[in-house]
Enzyme design. Structure first.
Site, PDB file in Angstrom:
ATOM      1  N   SER A 108       0.837  -1.199   0.000  1.00 57.76           N
ATOM      2  CA  SER A 108       0.000   0.000   0.000  1.00 57.76           C
ATOM      3  C   SER A 108       0.877   1.256   0.000  1.00 57.76           C
ATOM      4  CB  SER A 108      -0.955  -0.087   1.198  1.00 57.76           C
ATOM      5  OG  SER A 108      -1.932   0.913   1.132  1.00 57.76           O
ATOM      6  N   ASP A 158     -10.131  -4.070  -5.102  1.00 59.79           N
ATOM      7  CA  ASP A 158      -9.478  -3.068  -4.241  1.00 59.79           C
ATOM      8  C   ASP A 158     -10.260  -1.755  -4.300  1.00 59.79           C
ATOM      9  OD1 ASP A 158      -7.747  -1.229  -3.019  1.00 59.79           O
ATOM     10  OD2 ASP A 158      -5.979  -2.330  -3.677  1.00 59.79           O
ATOM     11  N   HIS A 189      -8.095  -4.670  -0.885  1.00 57.05           N
ATOM     12  CA  HIS A 189      -6.826  -3.990  -0.606  1.00 57.05           C
ATOM     13  C   HIS A 189      -5.947  -4.817   0.333  1.00 57.05           C
ATOM     14  CE1 HIS A 189      -4.322  -0.468  -0.971  1.00 57.05           C
ATOM     15  NE2 HIS A 189      -4.164  -0.421   0.350  1.00 57.05           N
TER      16      HIS A 189
HETATM   17  C1  MLT Z   1      -1.373   5.957  -0.164  1.00 61.91           C
HETATM   18  O1  MLT Z   1      -1.774   6.948   0.422  1.00 61.91           O
HETATM   19  O2  MLT Z   1      -0.172   5.693  -0.330  1.00 61.91           O
HETATM   20  C2  MLT Z   1      -2.394   5.039  -0.703  1.00 61.91           C
HETATM   21  O3  MLT Z   1      -3.632   5.663  -0.784  1.00 61.91           O
HETATM   22  C3  MLT Z   1      -2.485   3.781   0.080  1.00 61.91           C
HETATM   23  C4  MLT Z   1      -2.811   4.040   1.517  1.00 61.91           C
HETATM   24  O4  MLT Z   1      -1.922   4.270   2.286  1.00 61.91           O
HETATM   25  O5  MLT Z   1      -4.000   4.006   1.866  1.00 61.91           O
END
Ligand code: MLT
Length: 206
Positions: A108, A158, A189
């Site tokens: 992520s 996701d 996700h």
């Molecule tokens: C981010 O902010 O890098 C992406 O949206 C993934 C997350 O951290 O939720």
């Protein structure tokens, strides 16, 4: 044994027990820390050295690797700064712990900063496993990824990463010369057992 040494990022380091495996740079998601991905690292790269820093940005107390303005809307200036900081940390850690260039395993937000390091400082990484990643920088210099191995695992359901965005990241890295293995799993996700086994098989070949 796990050790921590004074470097720019708080981190955990687990030395290798199997010689010859590339070191793994573990990059957690939003709200995670340097401890989060150690069990994943031990499962998918048993015996490899593990270097696991904590992101230096706080969002309402939750550690991250760069600032965002809203969900999926990134502060690209901050991404540039933080990707360079992280690449410098990796170089310092390589000197201290005597490591080869690591393969990043990011989830992520951690996958997004790994992708940014590939775009901005490709020499810092020997490759990357990007779990639920997005395009971090809309405009970046064309990196020369020269056959660097990258595994991208996306989730078909996701709710955070649009499929089109993950596909764009794969195309961008392929266009820069990376050797990309890009797969979409029947997942959201969160990580699934399939992520773990595909990442392990892929890392076993490195
Ligand atoms: C981010 O902010 O890098 C992406 O949206 C993934 C997350 O951290 O939720």
């Amino acid at each position: 044994m796990t050790t921590t040494t004074e470097l720019s990022h708080l981190h955990r380091f687990v030395p290798a027990t199997t010689p010859g495996r590339p070191p793994i740079l573990l990059l957690h998601g939003t709200g995670g820390d340097e401890n989060d991905l150690l069990p994943l690292g031990q499962t998918i790269a048993p015996g490899a050295a593990l270097l696991s820093p904590r992101g230096r940005v706080l969002e309402g107390g939750a550690p991250r690797f760069f600032r965002r303005l809203a969900e999926g809307v990134f502060d690209e200036q901050d991404i540039r700064r933080r990707a360079n900081e992280l690449a410098d940390f990796v170089q310092d850690a390589r000197d201290v712990y005597r490591l080869d260039a690591p393969i990043a395993v990011g989830f992520s937000n951690g996958a997004n900063i790994a992708a940014a390091v590939l775009q901005l400082r490709p020499e810092a990484l020997a490759g990357a496993v990007l779990l639920r990643a997005m395009v971090p920088l809309k405009e970046a210099p064309d990196p020369d990824l020269d056959g660097k191995p990258v595994l991208i695992l996306s989730g078909a359901m996701d709710a955070i990463v649009p499929a089109e965005n993950a596909a764009r990241l794969a195309a961008l890295l392929k266009g820069a010369g990376a050797s990309v293995d890009d797969r979409t799993l029947p997942a959201g996700h969160g990580l699934t057992q399939a992520d773990v086994s595909i990442a392990k098989t892929w890392l076993d070949r490195r």
